[in-house]
Write a protein that holds these residues in place. Structure first.
Motif, PDB file in Angstrom:
ATOM      1  N   ASP A  24       0.801  -1.225   0.000  1.00 46.94           N
ATOM      2  CA  ASP A  24       0.000   0.000   0.000  1.00 46.94           C
ATOM      3  C   ASP A  24       0.836   1.278   0.000  1.00 46.94           C
ATOM      4  N   ALA A  25       2.135   1.169   0.233  1.00 49.90           N
ATOM      5  CA  ALA A  25       2.981   2.359   0.347  1.00 49.90           C
ATOM      6  C   ALA A  25       2.940   3.270  -0.881  1.00 49.90           C
ATOM      7  N   PRO A  26       3.031   2.755  -2.107  1.00 47.52           N
ATOM      8  CA  PRO A  26       2.974   3.666  -3.261  1.00 47.52           C
ATOM      9  C   PRO A  26       1.674   4.474  -3.329  1.00 47.52           C
ATOM     10  N   ASP A  27       0.554   3.849  -2.980  1.00 49.03           N
ATOM     11  CA  ASP A  27      -0.715   4.582  -2.980  1.00 49.03           C
ATOM     12  C   ASP A  27      -0.726   5.660  -1.903  1.00 49.03           C
ATOM     13  N   LYS A  28      -0.151   5.364  -0.742  1.00 48.55           N
ATOM     14  CA  LYS A  28      -0.083   6.355   0.331  1.00 48.55           C
ATOM     15  C   LYS A  28       0.824   7.524  -0.081  1.00 48.55           C
ATOM     16  N   ILE A  29       1.926   7.217  -0.722  1.00 46.61           N
ATOM     17  CA  ILE A  29       2.835   8.268  -1.185  1.00 46.61           C
ATOM     18  C   ILE A  29       2.132   9.145  -2.208  1.00 46.61           C
ATOM     19  N   GLY A  38       2.373  19.743   2.740  1.00 47.82           N
ATOM     20  CA  GLY A  38       2.252  19.540   4.183  1.00 47.82           C
ATOM     21  C   GLY A  38       1.778  18.166   4.584  1.00 47.82           C
ATOM     22  N   ALA A  39       1.625  17.276   3.625  1.00 47.45           N
ATOM     23  CA  ALA A  39       1.092  15.939   3.921  1.00 47.45           C
ATOM     24  C   ALA A  39       2.207  14.967   4.271  1.00 47.45           C
ATOM     25  N   PHE A  40       1.920  14.129   5.248  1.00 45.40           N
ATOM     26  CA  PHE A  40       2.866  13.127   5.714  1.00 45.40           C
ATOM     27  C   PHE A  40       2.291  11.729   5.545  1.00 45.40           C
ATOM     28  N   VAL A  41       3.185  10.763   5.373  1.00 45.60           N
ATOM     29  CA  VAL A  41       2.842   9.350   5.467  1.00 45.60           C
ATOM     30  C   VAL A  41       3.498   8.882   6.762  1.00 45.60           C
ATOM     31  N   VAL A  42       2.682   8.346   7.679  1.00 41.43           N
ATOM     32  CA  VAL A  42       3.190   7.936   8.983  1.00 41.43           C
ATOM     33  C   VAL A  42       2.724   6.515   9.260  1.00 41.43           C
ATOM     34  N   TYR A  43       3.663   5.701   9.725  1.00 46.76           N
ATOM     35  CA  TYR A  43       3.375   4.310  10.044  1.00 46.76           C
ATOM     36  C   TYR A  43       3.559   4.062  11.531  1.00 46.76           C
ATOM     37  N   ARG A  44       2.611   3.366  12.112  1.00 46.35           N
ATOM     38  CA  ARG A  44       2.737   2.842  13.474  1.00 46.35           C
ATOM     39  C   ARG A  44       3.131   1.386  13.298  1.00 46.35           C
ATOM     40  N   LEU A  45       4.344   1.052  13.691  1.00 49.43           N
ATOM     41  CA  LEU A  45       4.901  -0.273  13.414  1.00 49.43           C
ATOM     42  C   LEU A  45       4.726  -1.203  14.612  1.00 49.43           C
ATOM     43  N   GLY A  49      -0.346  -5.131  15.014  1.00 52.54           N
ATOM     44  CA  GLY A  49      -1.333  -4.421  14.210  1.00 52.54           C
ATOM     45  C   GLY A  49      -0.768  -3.155  13.587  1.00 52.54           C
ATOM     46  N   ALA A  50       0.247  -3.290  12.778  1.00 53.73           N
ATOM     47  CA  ALA A  50       0.862  -2.148  12.112  1.00 53.73           C
ATOM     48  C   ALA A  50      -0.126  -1.522  11.145  1.00 53.73           C
ATOM     49  N   ARG A  51      -0.036  -0.195  11.024  1.00 52.89           N
ATOM     50  CA  ARG A  51      -0.885   0.505  10.057  1.00 52.89           C
ATOM     51  C   ARG A  51      -0.257   1.827   9.700  1.00 52.89           C
ATOM     52  N   GLY A  52      -0.697   2.376   8.593  1.00 55.06           N
ATOM     53  CA  GLY A  52      -0.180   3.655   8.135  1.00 55.06           C
ATOM     54  C   GLY A  52      -1.307   4.610   7.818  1.00 55.06           C
ATOM     55  N   VAL A  53      -1.016   5.908   7.902  1.00 53.10           N
ATOM     56  CA  VAL A  53      -1.986   6.936   7.549  1.00 53.10           C
ATOM     57  C   VAL A  53      -1.305   7.983   6.679  1.00 53.10           C
ATOM     58  N   VAL A  54      -2.140   8.653   5.909  1.00 54.46           N
ATOM     59  CA  VAL A  54      -1.729   9.826   5.155  1.00 54.46           C
ATOM     60  C   VAL A  54      -2.498  10.986   5.748  1.00 54.46           C
ATOM     61  N   THR A  55      -1.796  12.036   6.144  1.00 54.91           N
ATOM     62  CA  THR A  55      -2.511  13.157   6.732  1.00 54.91           C
ATOM     63  C   THR A  55      -1.782  14.472   6.515  1.00 54.91           C
ATOM     64  N   ASP A  56      -2.573  15.509   6.380  1.00 51.89           N
ATOM     65  CA  ASP A  56      -2.058  16.868   6.391  1.00 51.89           C
ATOM     66  C   ASP A  56      -2.712  17.632   7.542  1.00 51.89           C
ATOM     67  N   SER A  57      -3.318  16.876   8.450  1.00 48.92           N
ATOM     68  CA  SER A  57      -4.007  17.434   9.607  1.00 48.92           C
ATOM     69  C   SER A  57      -3.162  17.232  10.866  1.00 48.92           C
ATOM     70  N   GLU A  58      -2.754  18.330  11.482  1.00 48.68           N
ATOM     71  CA  GLU A  58      -1.945  18.221  12.688  1.00 48.68           C
ATOM     72  C   GLU A  58      -2.687  17.515  13.828  1.00 48.68           C
TER      73      GLU A  58
END
Length: 101
Positions: A24-29, A38-45, A49-58
């Motif tokens: 899923d990383a290319p789609d998140k990028i 201002g958008a970030f891709v952040v992963y909780r490893l 239950g690892a997961r990633g989000v895309v956000t520009d919301s602080e």
């Protein structure tokens, strides 16, 4: 992608989850690039239950980070727009070296 792969491995994420994150990383990028600089891709490893989000919301980013910290889960994040800008400068520098050499 190589650094993300290393971080996933070091965090002990299950293989099935790791493959899903990498798939899923290319789609998140792409989603982060579409949202702007201002958008970030952040992963909780979290190995459970690892997961990633895309956000520009602080506020959303703060909630995601707080949840990871509560569970002592490693975080890995990056700003694709900044990496793309850096790559453009590197390409321009390399092109000017080729012209001069």
């Amino acid at each position: 992608m190589a650094v993300l792969t290393r971080e996933i491995h070091c965090a002990g994420v299950e293989q099935h989850d790791a493959l899903g994150l990498l798939r899923d990383a290319p789609d998140k990028i792409e989603a982060a690039l579409t949202r702007g600089p201002g958008a970030f891709v952040v992963y909780r490893l979290d190995p459970n239950g690892a997961r990633g989000v895309v956000t520009d919301s602080e506020p959303r980013l703060e909630r995601f980070v707080a949840a990871a910290e509560y569970e002592s889960a490693p975080l890995f994040g990056f700003c694709p727009a900044t990496i793309a800008e850096l790559a453009t400068h590197i390409d321009a520098g390399a092109a000017s070296l080729k012209k001069g050499g």
